[in-house]
Design a protein around this motif. Structure first.
Motif, PDB file in Angstrom:
ATOM      1  N   SER A 186       0.836  -1.200   0.000  1.00 16.98           N
ATOM      2  CA  SER A 186       0.000   0.000   0.000  1.00 16.98           C
ATOM      3  C   SER A 186       0.868   1.246   0.000  1.00 16.98           C
ATOM      4  CB  SER A 186      -0.930   0.011   1.215  1.00 16.98           C
ATOM      5  OG  SER A 186      -0.171   0.040   2.409  1.00 16.98           O
ATOM      6  N   ALA A 187       0.290   2.343  -0.442  1.00 15.88           N
ATOM      7  CA  ALA A 187       1.012   3.604  -0.492  1.00 15.88           C
ATOM      8  C   ALA A 187       0.072   4.722  -0.069  1.00 15.88           C
ATOM      9  CB  ALA A 187       1.559   3.865  -1.889  1.00 15.88           C
ATOM     10  N   GLU A 188       0.654   5.791   0.450  1.00 18.67           N
ATOM     11  CA  GLU A 188      -0.105   6.973   0.838  1.00 18.67           C
ATOM     12  C   GLU A 188       0.440   8.158   0.060  1.00 18.67           C
ATOM     13  OE1 GLU A 188      -2.658   7.339   2.802  1.00 18.67           O
ATOM     14  OE2 GLU A 188      -2.776   5.436   3.895  1.00 18.67           O
ATOM     15  N   VAL A 189      -0.295   9.261   0.100  1.00 21.56           N
ATOM     16  CA  VAL A 189       0.155  10.472  -0.580  1.00 21.56           C
ATOM     17  C   VAL A 189       0.007  11.665   0.355  1.00 21.56           C
ATOM     18  CG1 VAL A 189      -0.522   9.553  -2.826  1.00 21.56           C
ATOM     19  CG2 VAL A 189      -2.096  11.084  -1.593  1.00 21.56           C
ATOM     20  N   ALA A 190       0.732  12.728   0.026  1.00 20.66           N
ATOM     21  CA  ALA A 190       0.580  14.025   0.671  1.00 20.66           C
ATOM     22  C   ALA A 190       0.711  15.088  -0.413  1.00 20.66           C
ATOM     23  CB  ALA A 190       1.627  14.224   1.761  1.00 20.66           C
ATOM     24  N   LEU A 191       0.209  16.271  -0.128  1.00 26.05           N
ATOM     25  CA  LEU A 191       0.267  17.361  -1.094  1.00 26.05           C
ATOM     26  C   LEU A 191       1.237  18.462  -0.689  1.00 26.05           C
ATOM     27  CD1 LEU A 191      -3.534  17.697  -1.920  1.00 26.05           C
ATOM     28  CD2 LEU A 191      -1.752  16.723  -3.386  1.00 26.05           C
ATOM     29  N   VAL A 192       1.491  18.601   0.608  1.00 21.13           N
ATOM     30  CA  VAL A 192       2.360  19.672   1.092  1.00 21.13           C
ATOM     31  C   VAL A 192       3.636  19.109   1.676  1.00 21.13           C
ATOM     32  CG1 VAL A 192       2.573  21.625   2.669  1.00 21.13           C
ATOM     33  CG2 VAL A 192       0.391  21.170   1.533  1.00 21.13           C
ATOM     34  N   ASP A 193       3.525  18.279   2.735  1.00 26.78           N
ATOM     35  CA  ASP A 193       4.734  17.793   3.379  1.00 26.78           C
ATOM     36  C   ASP A 193       4.507  16.457   4.069  1.00 26.78           C
ATOM     37  OD1 ASP A 193       3.518  18.423   5.951  1.00 26.78           O
ATOM     38  OD2 ASP A 193       4.156  20.488   5.662  1.00 26.78           O
ATOM     39  N   VAL A 194       5.599  15.743   4.242  1.00 30.72           N
ATOM     40  CA  VAL A 194       5.644  14.506   5.024  1.00 30.72           C
ATOM     41  C   VAL A 194       6.718  14.703   6.079  1.00 30.72           C
ATOM     42  CG1 VAL A 194       6.164  12.032   4.994  1.00 30.72           C
ATOM     43  CG2 VAL A 194       4.898  13.072   3.089  1.00 30.72           C
ATOM     44  N   CYS A 195       6.382  14.424   7.334  1.00 32.95           N
ATOM     45  CA  CYS A 195       7.326  14.650   8.428  1.00 32.95           C
ATOM     46  C   CYS A 195       7.500  13.386   9.245  1.00 32.95           C
ATOM     47  CB  CYS A 195       6.828  15.770   9.344  1.00 32.95           C
ATOM     48  SG  CYS A 195       6.554  17.332   8.483  1.00 32.95           S
ATOM     49  N   LEU A 196       8.699  13.191   9.754  1.00 29.52           N
ATOM     50  CA  LEU A 196       8.979  12.111  10.695  1.00 29.52           C
ATOM     51  C   LEU A 196       8.948  12.690  12.098  1.00 29.52           C
ATOM     52  CD1 LEU A 196       9.822   9.170  11.261  1.00 29.52           C
ATOM     53  CD2 LEU A 196      12.196   9.928  11.071  1.00 29.52           C
ATOM     54  N   VAL A 197       8.077  12.125  12.935  1.00 30.12           N
ATOM     55  CA  VAL A 197       7.888  12.586  14.303  1.00 30.12           C
ATOM     56  C   VAL A 197       8.304  11.465  15.239  1.00 30.12           C
ATOM     57  CG1 VAL A 197       6.225  13.445  15.995  1.00 30.12           C
ATOM     58  CG2 VAL A 197       5.994  14.069  13.575  1.00 30.12           C
ATOM     59  N   ARG A 198       9.144  11.756  16.195  1.00 27.20           N
ATOM     60  CA  ARG A 198       9.580  10.739  17.147  1.00 27.20           C
ATOM     61  C   ARG A 198       8.439  10.407  18.109  1.00 27.20           C
ATOM     62  NH1 ARG A 198      13.208   8.430  14.216  1.00 27.20           N
ATOM     63  NH2 ARG A 198      14.876   9.846  13.554  1.00 27.20           N
ATOM     64  N   GLY A 199       8.297   9.113  18.397  1.00 27.81           N
ATOM     65  CA  GLY A 199       7.199   8.636  19.231  1.00 27.81           C
ATOM     66  C   GLY A 199       6.282   7.766  18.404  1.00 27.81           C
ATOM     67  N   ALA A 200       5.356   7.091  19.080  1.00 28.35           N
ATOM     68  CA  ALA A 200       4.455   6.173  18.383  1.00 28.35           C
ATOM     69  C   ALA A 200       2.997   6.504  18.642  1.00 28.35           C
ATOM     70  CB  ALA A 200       4.728   4.727  18.817  1.00 28.35           C
ATOM     71  N   PHE A 201       2.717   7.736  19.063  1.00 25.19           N
ATOM     72  CA  PHE A 201       1.359   8.131  19.429  1.00 25.19           C
ATOM     73  C   PHE A 201       0.641   8.709  18.216  1.00 25.19           C
ATOM     74  CE2 PHE A 201      -1.542  11.438  21.163  1.00 25.19           C
ATOM     75  CZ  PHE A 201      -2.418  10.589  21.818  1.00 25.19           C
ATOM     76  N   VAL A 202      -0.540   8.196  17.884  1.00 20.76           N
ATOM     77  CA  VAL A 202      -1.307   8.699  16.752  1.00 20.76           C
ATOM     78  C   VAL A 202      -2.711   9.134  17.150  1.00 20.76           C
ATOM     79  CG1 VAL A 202      -0.045   7.341  15.060  1.00 20.76           C
ATOM     80  CG2 VAL A 202      -2.085   6.367  16.119  1.00 20.76           C
ATOM     81  N   GLY A 203      -3.041   9.101  18.444  1.00 18.75           N
ATOM     82  CA  GLY A 203      -4.408   9.380  18.879  1.00 18.75           C
ATOM     83  C   GLY A 203      -4.862  10.774  18.494  1.00 18.75           C
ATOM     84  N   ALA A 204      -4.131  11.814  18.921  1.00 17.19           N
ATOM     85  CA  ALA A 204      -4.420  13.172  18.484  1.00 17.19           C
ATOM     86  C   ALA A 204      -3.622  13.403  17.214  1.00 17.19           C
ATOM     87  CB  ALA A 204      -4.020  14.179  19.569  1.00 17.19           C
ATOM     88  N   ARG A 205      -4.284  13.374  16.077  1.00 11.65           N
ATOM     89  CA  ARG A 205      -3.590  13.255  14.797  1.00 11.65           C
ATOM     90  C   ARG A 205      -2.773  14.492  14.450  1.00 11.65           C
ATOM     91  NH1 ARG A 205      -5.647   9.001  11.969  1.00 11.65           N
ATOM     92  NH2 ARG A 205      -5.214   9.902   9.950  1.00 11.65           N
TER      93      ARG A 205
END
Length: 351
Positions: A186-205
């Motif tokens: 599978s693949a995803e897309v973005a239109l402005v930016d993709v960022c790497l954030v340290r941590g594994a929390f995705v609850g508050a997107r």
């Protein structure tokens, strides 16, 4: 009823995708961003419908949702064309916008008006990558969409859908960022930016803690932007219509207003009403098609929303490409339709 069975399927159609959650994320509590009420969205939908029909659309398709924004927008509205609110998909997330865009494509829509921020526009592009699109800003970070009056936004979409404005002449194909996780089909897309954030929390997107941001790959990094792409814009700006993108690796960040920047630091508007100091460790321009590997552990945010968790040793290839949605130039589309309708224009000059 299937699209092929509809008697009106060949009529020029405009789809309106309105995200009921746009402008209501956690950044309303952590920054100076203004909440976007349902009333604002309902008014925008209503005006976009009127404009689309005036522009030449004979059908308007509106995404459905639990807040019934479309139905409320149409209350008491008398129109010459056919207007339909689709059945809600029921997720009450960005997936609804993705499904609505794909559904409108299959139903023969010639253009889409998308009401929302960067995340909503990304969802629409995920559902219909090559959509002729008017991205209408109704969200927190509005780098990709424009601040436009919904009436003329709808008109421009109707002009394109009806052929009163030539799509090839009044659109520009946007850049898109393709994200492929190693070992995943599978693949995803973005239109402005993709960022790497340290941590594994995705609850508050949404992202509000800048200190956790490690790397940014941006397709749009314009100096007047607000958000993570503003960091890239401070050191290596790239316009929405310029080729390629930029990759930035960050160090520390601070909200201390008394901080004195050095050669390796910049200060940027990372959220509405909020500036921060950022340590820049690395910056490079990217050509189309050149992947950057972002490695875990961490979470990938796509246009400001946490989406993909990377474990330790896992990576994702992030590539800026030129084949995104076809963004409609509203002014050019309106002018083209008016020239077709009112060919006497130049002849009256000097009377």
């Amino acid at each position: 009823m299937n699209a092929a069975d509809r008697p009106d399927v060949d009529l020029p159609a405009v789809g309106i995708v309105a995200n009921p959650m746009a402008g209501k994320d956690v950044r309303r509590l952590t920054s100076g961003a203004t909440p976007i009420s349902d009333a604002v969205k309902i008014g925008a939908i209503r005006r976009a419908v009127v404009g689309a029909i005036e522009g030449g659309a004979e059908r308007v398709l509106i995404s459905g949702d639990r807040a019934r924004l479309g139905e409320r927008a149409l209350a008491g509205l008398e129109l010459a064309g056919s207007v339909e609110v689709a059945e809600p998909h029921g997720w009450h997330t960005g997936r609804d916008s993705r499904l609505a865009a794909a559904q409108f494509r299959d139903m023969g829509a010639g253009a889409i008006v998308a009401l929302g921020g960067d995340g909503t526009q990304r969802d629409v592009a995920t559902g219909w990558r090559a959509a002729p699109l008017v991205p209408l800003a109704v969200g927190t970070n509005n780098v990709f969409p424009f601040q436009l009056e919904a009436t003329v936004a709808g008109f421009a979409a109707g002009a394109v859908a009806s052929g009163h404005a030539d799509t090839a002449e009044v659109t520009t194909q946007a850049k898109i960022i393709d994200v492929t996780v190693e070992g995943s089909r599978s693949a995803e897309v973005a239109l402005v930016d993709v960022c790497l954030v340290r941590g594994a929390f995705v609850g508050a997107r949404a992202i509000w803690d800048l200190a956790s941001v490690s790397e940014i790959v941006a397709a749009i990094a314009e100096p007047d932007s607000v958000g993570l792409s503003a960091i890239a814009a401070a050191v290596a700006p790239v316009g929405r219509n310029e080729a390629g993108g930029v990759h930035v690796r960050l160090g520390c960040a601070s909200s201390n207003a008394r901080y004195v920047p050095s050669d390796r630091h910049i200060r940027a508007a990372v959220m509405p009403g909020s500036y921060a100091d950022i340590d820049i460790e690395h910056c490079e321009q990217l050509h189309f098609g050149r992947p950057v590997t972002l490695s875990g552990p961490g979470v990938l945010t796509l246009d400001g929303e946490r989406e993909i968790v990377l474990g330790r040793g896992e990576g994702a290839d992030v590539t800026v490409n030129p084949d995104g949605p076809y963004v409609i130039d509203v002014g050019a589309a309106v002018a083209a339709a008016q020239r077709q309708r009112y060919p006497f224009g130049p002849a009256v000059a000097g009377r």
